[in-house]
Design a protein around this motif. Sequence first.
Motif, PDB file in Angstrom:
ATOM      1  N   TYR A 126       0.816  -1.212   0.000  1.00  0.00           N
ATOM      2  CA  TYR A 126       0.000   0.000   0.000  1.00  0.00           C
ATOM      3  C   TYR A 126       0.855   1.271   0.000  1.00  0.00           C
ATOM      4  O   TYR A 126       0.567   2.223  -0.727  1.00  0.00           O
ATOM      5  CB  TYR A 126      -0.938   0.008   1.213  1.00  0.00           C
ATOM      6  N   GLN A 127       1.919   1.275   0.799  1.00  0.00           N
ATOM      7  CA  GLN A 127       2.692   2.496   0.974  1.00  0.00           C
ATOM      8  C   GLN A 127       3.777   2.693  -0.078  1.00  0.00           C
ATOM      9  O   GLN A 127       4.117   3.827  -0.408  1.00  0.00           O
ATOM     10  CB  GLN A 127       3.330   2.511   2.369  1.00  0.00           C
ATOM     11  N   VAL A 128       4.344   1.598  -0.570  1.00  0.00           N
ATOM     12  CA  VAL A 128       5.475   1.712  -1.497  1.00  0.00           C
ATOM     13  C   VAL A 128       5.056   1.391  -2.932  1.00  0.00           C
ATOM     14  O   VAL A 128       5.315   2.164  -3.855  1.00  0.00           O
ATOM     15  CB  VAL A 128       6.641   0.787  -1.067  1.00  0.00           C
ATOM     16  N   LYS A 129       4.381   0.270  -3.135  1.00  0.00           N
ATOM     17  CA  LYS A 129       3.990  -0.125  -4.487  1.00  0.00           C
ATOM     18  C   LYS A 129       2.789   0.666  -4.994  1.00  0.00           C
ATOM     19  O   LYS A 129       2.624   0.843  -6.210  1.00  0.00           O
ATOM     20  CB  LYS A 129       3.706  -1.630  -4.534  1.00  0.00           C
ATOM     21  N   GLY A 130       1.945   1.112  -4.074  1.00  0.00           N
ATOM     22  CA  GLY A 130       0.783   1.893  -4.484  1.00  0.00           C
ATOM     23  C   GLY A 130      -0.453   1.070  -4.778  1.00  0.00           C
ATOM     24  O   GLY A 130      -1.336   1.499  -5.535  1.00  0.00           O
ATOM     25  N   ILE A 187       0.028 -13.735 -10.593  1.00  0.00           N
ATOM     26  CA  ILE A 187       0.460 -12.407 -10.165  1.00  0.00           C
ATOM     27  C   ILE A 187      -0.228 -11.328 -11.000  1.00  0.00           C
ATOM     28  O   ILE A 187      -0.259 -11.398 -12.230  1.00  0.00           O
ATOM     29  CB  ILE A 187       1.994 -12.282 -10.283  1.00  0.00           C
ATOM     30  N   ASP A 188      -0.806 -10.333 -10.316  1.00  0.00           N
ATOM     31  CA  ASP A 188      -1.387  -9.194 -11.030  1.00  0.00           C
ATOM     32  C   ASP A 188      -0.892  -7.900 -10.392  1.00  0.00           C
ATOM     33  O   ASP A 188       0.011  -7.908  -9.543  1.00  0.00           O
ATOM     34  CB  ASP A 188      -2.914  -9.272 -11.064  1.00  0.00           C
ATOM     35  N   GLU A 189      -1.485  -6.770 -10.790  1.00  0.00           N
ATOM     36  CA  GLU A 189      -0.985  -5.474 -10.323  1.00  0.00           C
ATOM     37  C   GLU A 189      -1.216  -5.251  -8.835  1.00  0.00           C
ATOM     38  O   GLU A 189      -0.634  -4.343  -8.229  1.00  0.00           O
ATOM     39  CB  GLU A 189      -1.647  -4.344 -11.126  1.00  0.00           C
ATOM     40  N   HIS A 190      -2.054  -6.088  -8.214  1.00  0.00           N
ATOM     41  CA  HIS A 190      -2.320  -5.946  -6.790  1.00  0.00           C
ATOM     42  C   HIS A 190      -1.546  -6.966  -5.943  1.00  0.00           C
ATOM     43  O   HIS A 190      -1.729  -7.010  -4.723  1.00  0.00           O
ATOM     44  CB  HIS A 190      -3.819  -6.095  -6.520  1.00  0.00           C
ATOM     45  N   THR A 191      -0.722  -7.775  -6.571  1.00  0.00           N
ATOM     46  CA  THR A 191       0.070  -8.758  -5.829  1.00  0.00           C
ATOM     47  C   THR A 191       1.221  -8.054  -5.122  1.00  0.00           C
ATOM     48  O   THR A 191       1.973  -7.288  -5.744  1.00  0.00           O
ATOM     49  CB  THR A 191       0.631  -9.838  -6.763  1.00  0.00           C
TER      50      THR A 191
END
Length: 404
Positions: A126-130, A187-191
């Motif tokens: 949440y904080q680094v990858k967004g 794996i997707d953009e929320h992984t």
Amino acid sequence: MIEDMLRTPAAVQDSERHTAHNYHPLPVVITSAEGAWVTDVDGNRYLDCLAGYSALNFGHRHPTLIAAAHAQLDKLTLTSRAFIHDQFADFCRELAALCGKDLVLPMNTGAEAVETGIKVARKWGYQVKGVPAGQANIVVAEGNFHGRTTTIVSFSTDSDARADFGPYTPGFRIVPYGDLAALTEAIDEHTVAVLLEPIQGEQGVVVPPEGYLPGVRRLCTERDVLFIADEIQSGLGRTGATFACEQEGVVPDMYLLGKALGGGIVPVSAVAADADVLGVLKPGQHGSTFGGNPLACAVATEVVRLLATGEFQRRSAALGERLHAGLRGLLGKGLVAVRGRGLWAGLDIDPALMSGREACERLMERGVLAKDTHGSTIRLAPPLVITEEEIDHAVAQLTAVLAG
């Protein structure tokens, strides 16, 4: 009759009388131990080929570790993390150096380390990858064993560990172990992380296909995903290296450690990662009253120093070759498969011959302790202090059991 004089039957009954039956132990009641050997209440000695699921990598009552515990008991055992104690810095610094990471977060049990890794990975996401709030997912493998908390069993594929403990925690995707294509697809953009055992212990010491772990590492780097290695059983010398990942030339983003870290004396676990990962935690967001306590740190620091010499890793590699050579000689003679690395082996017994439980009971009768899993499989994980002669003895007893 001699049987009437034995203490074991009554002691077994007494141990079961006031406990929840969440284990099915072998009927042996141990009262003392030294090195690779334990003694029961009737004076029988057994070669310990389980070593507390790798918690006793350095054997029972290793003198250096016992001395550290005794010395610390006379000074200070607990402060809570509300204060700093004089054993904390050495432990964190030396374990971080052993892992090649910036930071260490001490906890108590392996399951706590896994839960900590999950929380850190989500917060990093949440904080680094967004990743959008509440959308993080973690990819795990079928056949995994990471502990038995409600969150962890939510992504277990073992019905005994999982059934009837729901509702389950969401946010996990399960793929076949060793299948890089399936992992890529999951794996997707929320992984935020891939959480794996480099070698699956509870599943029967399952070694992944060649190239799998390096492939996981490349994929995680390409997709901006943390690679979390659960080395709670496989790490700290068990496989012939400090970490099982080393043997594949892989460095994960996060190590989860436990079991052997406490030297078989106190429960100690830890998460090790660089500052850009573990640094997402701020005061009040995670903790443990007993995590990193003075007694635990005093013992665990000596564990780290034993490993820093490389002696135990070399012993595990060399003696592991002897163990596996002996076990492979039993293929077709009661064994249908042998897996593992270093002083860690999973053996599949011909189910037509006997179950894994029956094999362990017969080994116990011959003075060797091991543990069964998943029907016809047994696991061997002797202490790293075991000798060549003791390995040969264990293999000889297994040979006799399989021969009937």
